[in-house]
Design a protein around this motif. Structure first.
Motif, PDB file in Angstrom:
ATOM      1  N   UNK A 576       0.783  -1.324  -0.213  1.00 10.73           N
ATOM      2  CA  UNK A 576       0.082   0.217  -0.002  1.00 10.73           C
ATOM      3  C   UNK A 576       0.808   1.154   0.130  1.00 10.73           C
ATOM      4  N   UNK A 577       2.262   1.013   0.492  1.00 11.22           N
ATOM      5  CA  UNK A 577       2.966   2.387   0.034  1.00 11.22           C
ATOM      6  C   UNK A 577       3.281   2.866  -1.435  1.00 11.22           C
ATOM      7  N   UNK A 578       2.898   1.969  -2.281  1.00 15.92           N
ATOM      8  CA  UNK A 578       3.282   2.286  -3.668  1.00 15.92           C
ATOM      9  C   UNK A 578       2.170   3.495  -4.139  1.00 15.92           C
ATOM     10  N   UNK A 579       2.858   4.446  -5.041  1.00 16.04           N
ATOM     11  CA  UNK A 579       2.223   5.557  -5.172  1.00 16.04           C
ATOM     12  C   UNK A 579       0.733   5.507  -5.864  1.00 16.04           C
ATOM     13  N   UNK A 580       0.728   4.425  -6.469  1.00 13.73           N
ATOM     14  CA  UNK A 580      -0.907   4.404  -7.078  1.00 13.73           C
ATOM     15  C   UNK A 580      -1.875   4.080  -6.017  1.00 13.73           C
ATOM     16  N   UNK A 581      -1.476   3.492  -4.940  1.00 14.95           N
ATOM     17  CA  UNK A 581      -2.144   3.269  -3.775  1.00 14.95           C
ATOM     18  C   UNK A 581      -2.486   4.316  -3.048  1.00 14.95           C
ATOM     19  N   UNK A 582      -1.093   5.089  -2.646  1.00 17.39           N
ATOM     20  CA  UNK A 582      -1.406   6.050  -1.667  1.00 17.39           C
ATOM     21  C   UNK A 582      -1.946   7.319  -2.284  1.00 17.39           C
ATOM     22  N   UNK A 583      -2.221   7.637  -3.328  1.00 20.18           N
ATOM     23  CA  UNK A 583      -2.826   8.475  -3.981  1.00 20.18           C
ATOM     24  C   UNK A 583      -4.463   8.243  -3.685  1.00 20.18           C
ATOM     25  N   UNK A 584      -4.919   7.008  -3.838  1.00 16.08           N
ATOM     26  CA  UNK A 584      -6.281   6.759  -3.582  1.00 16.08           C
ATOM     27  C   UNK A 584      -6.742   6.745  -2.236  1.00 16.08           C
ATOM     28  N   UNK A 585      -5.829   6.071  -1.333  1.00 12.98           N
ATOM     29  CA  UNK A 585      -5.989   6.078   0.202  1.00 12.98           C
ATOM     30  C   UNK A 585      -5.898   7.514   0.568  1.00 12.98           C
ATOM     31  N   UNK A 586      -5.100   8.484   0.211  1.00 10.88           N
ATOM     32  CA  UNK A 586      -5.375   9.790   0.589  1.00 10.88           C
ATOM     33  C   UNK A 586      -6.449  10.356   0.343  1.00 10.88           C
ATOM     34  N   UNK A 587      -7.028  10.040  -0.714  1.00  8.47           N
ATOM     35  CA  UNK A 587      -8.305  10.516  -1.239  1.00  8.47           C
ATOM     36  C   UNK A 587      -9.580  10.178  -0.172  1.00  8.47           C
ATOM     37  N   UNK A 588      -9.354   8.972   0.411  1.00  9.45           N
ATOM     38  CA  UNK A 588     -10.558   8.809   1.514  1.00  9.45           C
ATOM     39  C   UNK A 588     -10.713   9.547   2.458  1.00  9.45           C
ATOM     40  N   UNK A 589      -9.559   9.935   3.211  1.00 14.52           N
ATOM     41  CA  UNK A 589      -9.572  10.868   4.283  1.00 14.52           C
ATOM     42  C   UNK A 589      -8.364  11.183   4.990  1.00 14.52           C
ATOM     43  N   UNK A 590      -7.885  11.351   6.108  1.00 10.18           N
ATOM     44  CA  UNK A 590      -6.918  11.679   6.925  1.00 10.18           C
ATOM     45  C   UNK A 590      -5.708  10.500   6.852  1.00 10.18           C
ATOM     46  N   UNK A 591      -4.705  10.644   6.387  1.00 10.99           N
ATOM     47  CA  UNK A 591      -3.925   9.460   6.378  1.00 10.99           C
ATOM     48  C   UNK A 591      -2.899   9.453   7.588  1.00 10.99           C
ATOM     49  N   UNK A 592      -3.023   8.708   8.523  1.00 11.66           N
ATOM     50  CA  UNK A 592      -2.156   8.741   9.774  1.00 11.66           C
ATOM     51  C   UNK A 592      -0.831   8.259   9.350  1.00 11.66           C
ATOM     52  N   UNK A 593       0.179   8.717   9.460  1.00 13.12           N
ATOM     53  CA  UNK A 593       1.428   8.149   9.407  1.00 13.12           C
ATOM     54  C   UNK A 593       1.918   7.481  10.515  1.00 13.12           C
TER      55      UNK A 593
END
Length: 593
Positions: A576-593
């Motif tokens: 899920x650290x792949x850029x394709x996934x990161x872009x879509x996950x970030x679009x869901x809501x707050x991404x907690x590091x």
């Protein structure tokens, strides 16, 4: 407009966008959040705009929201295309196409109903829907017609439920996917000539398209032999042609299973069934004649009883197999866990094959998780020049997303140690969760392995298996705090309302146990190869990732029932650290590091 109903803002926007563009486009993708009222949008085309409308849903349980909302908002009931073999007054069978209606006295009785009698019957059904809490239209048939059949009397004078339900509304019809996707079942829908075709939960169309047309199992062959023996004993007629065909089929079936065993989705090369196709074709006409006699015999003997026509199924499989071998049908033979199935695999023909016969109809595909326009045009083959996308959002509520990089569901890592890591992480999430936790596994096997490790703890646990009953699980979760280990695309993540008595969600956390990529079987590899060879090699990666993303969004949508609700989504896989996934996950809501 025929009737006016107070709509939500999002429903009005959807209808305005669609109706304003019907003259310029033929195909629409409508993205609306789960719970935003897509059902009422679909019904509005008939009851507010007076279009001849066909609505296709995935399962029979999903028919009921259309029936209930039509009663609730418009005080009427739409036509329902039921499974003829399930509601026929004389024959209960899965082989629906064997039921012939034209000579049936009940069909003639139903066709000749006086208008006033028809109005009274329809009003009675409307009242029954409003009064009863039903999850399935077949339960409505069972309750109403069960009482009539229980009274005895002349069966031929009873109204046919199949034809009555179809005729309830001449300009609105709802049905399930098989009547759209199987060529031998959809002739009525084509003749219905809808102006508008609406496909609900349209992200599921791909799986429905790839479902086997015809199939055989070893059990079916054994039961077909028993059927021949019964036919000979009861009629005195010879079934020699049938035994010969079954010997051919059984010999081939046993050899192919010895060679490959219980493998999943093994594509069988034409060279491995050439002899069966040729020899079977040589005796097909004689076998077909015998099967017709067997069907007539069983129809006469087993009136009003559950009956299966095993030789008919063998005949239908052989007939289609010979067409595949001759190049008449573009299917492949797949061996899947001991079952031989004939399936489509050319996904770029999905739109043309499913909707091509509906000349002049406008097609609206709607879902809370529609695939991207790029995917729909390049993978499903939707013509881009006639296609319009309406995106009204994917979700309500607030999501906090967390990615964990210590685990992965990649097949080469699926060992005991990895399952243990997933189980430990899931246990920790459950310990701090406010409500129940919905964990989503990529397969039944994966769910079982993680569930087995957690079963030794004292947590309340439900693990989905292929025979899981949704209602039973819901009742347990409604009364306590559980870990629900579901399967991506399974019964517990698609169309289930995890809602408490107060209307709020029963789920506070959704945990993705890896990435739900399709299993790398030969059949899936064939599908990917066809997609990539059709345009460019990158499409096979789009195919994998988009499908997984749709499944993930479906699962996440189970956790939010109200606009102000919150949910934490745990993405447990380092990929899920792949850029394709990161872009879509970030679009869901707050991404907690």
């Amino acid at each position: 407009m025929s009737q006016v109903v107070k709509l939500r803002d999002i429903q009005e926007r959807a209808l305005k966008e669609l109706t304003n563009r019907l003259d310029n486009y033929d195909i629409f993708s409508l993205q609306m959040p789960t719970g935003s009222g897509k059902t009422l949008v679909a019904l509005a085309f008939r009851y507010m705009y007076d279009y001849r409308t066909l609505v296709c849903v995935r399962t029979r349980n999903q028919l009921m929201p259309y029936i209930r909302d039509a009663v609730k908002f418009f005080n009427t009931i739409p036509g329902v295309h039921l499974n003829k073999g399930r509601v026929c007054l004389y024959l209960n069978t899965e082989d629906t196409e064997l039921i012939r209606c034209r000579s049936c006295p009940n069909y003639k009785q139903t066709a000749g109903i006086p208008p006033e009698t028809f109005r009274r019957l329809k009003a009675a059904l409307v009242r029954a829907v409003a009064k009863e809490s039903l999850t399935d239209p077949y339960l409505l048939v069972d309750r109403v017609w069960g009482k009539l059949l229980g009274k005895g009397g002349d069966l031929s004078r009873i109204i046919c439920p199949y034809h009555l339900f179809r005729a309830l509304d001449g300009k609105a019809l709802v049905c399930t996917y098989p009547f759209l996707t199987y060529p031998h079942l959809r002739y009525y829908l084509i003749n219905y000539r809808p102006e508008i075709i609406i496909v609900d939960e349209a992200h599921n169309l791909e799986d429905a398209f790839k479902t086997g047309w015809r199939s055989i199992t070893y059990e079916a062959i054994v039961r077909a032999r028993e059927e021949l023996a019964e036919y000979e004993r009861s009629t005195g007629n010879s079934a020699k042609a049938g035994y010969y065909v079954l010997s051919l089929v059984q010999s081939w079936f046993e050899s192919i299973n010895r060679r490959y065993g219980q493998i999943e989705e093994k594509v069988i090369d034409p060279s491995e069934y050439i002899d069966l196709a040729k020899e079977g074709n040589a005796v097909l006409e004689e076998y077909a004649s015998l099967v017709s006699s067997i069907v007539r015999y069983k129809k006469g003997r087993y009136r009003r009883r559950r009956v299966r026509f095993f030789n008919y199924r063998i005949l239908a499989f052989l007939d289609l197999l010979t067409d595949v071998y001759a190049g008449v049908e573009d299917l492949v033979l797949v061996l899947n866990k001991g079952r031989a199935e004939l399936r489509r695999y050319r996904l770029r023909r999905l739109y043309r094959q499913l909707f091509g016969p509906f000349e002049g109809s406008k097609v609206i595909m709607m879902s809370g998780t529609m695939p991207s326009a790029n995917y729909l045009t390049k993978v499903w083959g939707i013509p881009s020049e006639r296609f319009y996308v309406i995106d009204l959002g994917t979700r309500y509520g607030k999501f906090t997303c967390v990615i964990n990089r210590r685990v992965s569901s990649k097949y080469e890592y699926r060992r005991k140690e990895m399952y243990y890591k997933f189980a430990k992480l899931l246990s920790g999430i459950y310990s701090t969760a406010r409500k129940s936790v919905l964990a989503v596994a990529p397969s039944y096997e994966f769910a079982g392995e993680v569930g087995r490790l957690l079963s030794m703890s004292n947590m309340s646990l439900v693990v989905e298996v292929e025979g899981t009953r949704v209602g039973d699980v819901y009742e347990r979760v409604r009364k306590g705090r559980y870990v629900i280990i579901a399967v991506a695309g399974g019964k517990l993540t698609e169309g289930v309302e995890w809602v408490g008595d107060d209307g709020s969600s029963l789920i506070s956390d959704v945990v993705l146990l890896g990435i739900p990529y399709p299993k790398p079987t030969e059949y899936e590899e064939l599908v990917r190869e066809y997609i990539s060879s059709s345009s460019n090699p990158d499409l096979q990666f789009l195919y994998q990732k988009e499908r997984a993303w749709v499944l993930i969004r479906q699962a996440i949508g189970r956790a939010i029932r109200k606009k102000d609700e919150e949910c934490t989504v745990w993405f447990l896989d380092w990929r899920y650290k792949d850029g394709w996934w990161q872009y879509r996950i970030a679009g869901l809501g707050t991404l907690r590091r």
